[in-house]
Design a protein around this motif. Structure first.
Motif, PDB file in Angstrom:
ATOM      1  N   VAL A 123       0.865  -1.250   0.069  1.00  0.00           N
ATOM      2  CA  VAL A 123      -0.115   0.004  -0.007  1.00  0.00           C
ATOM      3  C   VAL A 123       0.972   1.133   0.023  1.00  0.00           C
ATOM      4  N   GLU A 124       0.653   2.075  -0.914  1.00  0.00           N
ATOM      5  CA  GLU A 124       1.232   3.469  -1.123  1.00  0.00           C
ATOM      6  C   GLU A 124       0.455   4.437  -0.708  1.00  0.00           C
ATOM      7  N   SER A 125       0.994   5.424   0.097  1.00  0.00           N
ATOM      8  CA  SER A 125       0.129   6.722   0.648  1.00  0.00           C
ATOM      9  C   SER A 125       0.925   7.864   0.226  1.00  0.00           C
ATOM     10  N   CYS A 169       5.530   3.690   1.759  1.00  0.00           N
ATOM     11  CA  CYS A 169       4.997   2.211   1.344  1.00  0.00           C
ATOM     12  C   CYS A 169       4.851   1.365   2.590  1.00  0.00           C
ATOM     13  N   THR A 170       4.012   0.677   2.687  1.00  0.00           N
ATOM     14  CA  THR A 170       3.702  -0.568   3.983  1.00  0.00           C
ATOM     15  C   THR A 170       3.438  -1.833   3.115  1.00  0.00           C
ATOM     16  N   THR A 197      -0.128   5.490  -5.746  1.00  0.00           N
ATOM     17  CA  THR A 197      -0.838   6.803  -5.460  1.00  0.00           C
ATOM     18  C   THR A 197      -0.413   7.903  -6.479  1.00  0.00           C
ATOM     19  N   GLN A 198      -1.438   8.722  -6.627  1.00  0.00           N
ATOM     20  CA  GLN A 198      -1.423   9.991  -7.483  1.00  0.00           C
ATOM     21  C   GLN A 198      -0.640  10.991  -7.020  1.00  0.00           C
ATOM     22  N   ALA A 248      11.625   0.059  12.128  1.00  0.00           N
ATOM     23  CA  ALA A 248      10.841  -0.114  13.395  1.00  0.00           C
ATOM     24  C   ALA A 248       9.307   0.228  13.041  1.00  0.00           C
ATOM     25  N   LYS A 249       9.161   0.979  11.731  1.00  0.00           N
ATOM     26  CA  LYS A 249       7.640   1.301  11.306  1.00  0.00           C
ATOM     27  C   LYS A 249       7.299   0.309  10.237  1.00  0.00           C
ATOM     28  N   ASN A 250       8.240  -0.440   9.853  1.00  0.00           N
ATOM     29  CA  ASN A 250       7.986  -1.304   8.787  1.00  0.00           C
ATOM     30  C   ASN A 250       7.618  -0.642   7.416  1.00  0.00           C
ATOM     31  N   THR A 251       8.102   0.738   7.286  1.00  0.00           N
ATOM     32  CA  THR A 251       7.726   1.529   6.150  1.00  0.00           C
ATOM     33  C   THR A 251       8.843   2.210   5.416  1.00  0.00           C
ATOM     34  N   VAL A 252       8.887   2.353   4.126  1.00  0.00           N
ATOM     35  CA  VAL A 252       9.815   2.817   3.328  1.00  0.00           C
ATOM     36  C   VAL A 252       9.099   4.053   2.674  1.00  0.00           C
ATOM     37  N   TYR A 253       9.952   5.146   2.545  1.00  0.00           N
ATOM     38  CA  TYR A 253       9.600   6.321   2.114  1.00  0.00           C
ATOM     39  C   TYR A 253      10.278   6.643   0.756  1.00  0.00           C
TER      40      TYR A 253
END
Length: 128
Positions: free
Chosen positions: A5-7, A22-23, A122-123, A79-84
């Motif tokens: 999921v992108e946001s 991105c998670t 994500t747009q 730590a947040k399991n997130t990629v930016y």
């Protein structure tokens, strides 16, 4: 079932900044996806998908598009399991749907497309 999921996509003025996130979830136990190669691919209206950049398991970033060098960076927050994807000095030509993609190898795909898992996108719109 794996979900990527992108946001963070939005309308931003030229010269502005935006950070995409991105998670992912649904992987088998023990597959720490955020340690694997993760890349961003974009698709502008009426154009083919374009590989942007990727970070390998060794945290080496590969750029596939010269136009984003010096403006876009990719980072992990384990730590947040997130990629930016940090995007600075945005230009109208950066307008596109941005996709996060994850691979199961050690290195990034040579041409920036051979990922196993893909998000829905994500747009990002850069306009005054």
């Amino acid at each position: 079932q794996v979900q990527v999921v992108e946001s963070g996509g939005d309308l931003v003025q030229p010269g502005g900044s935006l950070r995409l996130s991105c998670t992912a979830s649904g992987f088998t136990s023990g597959f720490n996806w955020h340690y694997y190669p993760i890349g961003w691919v974009r698709q502008a209206p009426g154009k083919e998908r374009e590989a942007v950049l990727c970070v390998s398991r060794s945290n080496i970033t590969s750029y596939y598009t010269d136009s984003v060098k010096g403006r876009f960076t990719i980072s992990r927050d384990n730590a947040k399991n997130t990629v930016y994807l940090q995007m600075n000095s945005l230009k109208p030509e950066d307008t596109a749907v941005y996709y996060c993609a994850i691979d199961a190898a050690h290195n990034c795909p040579p041409l920036g497309f051979g990922y196993v898992y893909w998000g829905q996108g994500t747009q990002v719109t850069v306009s005054s």
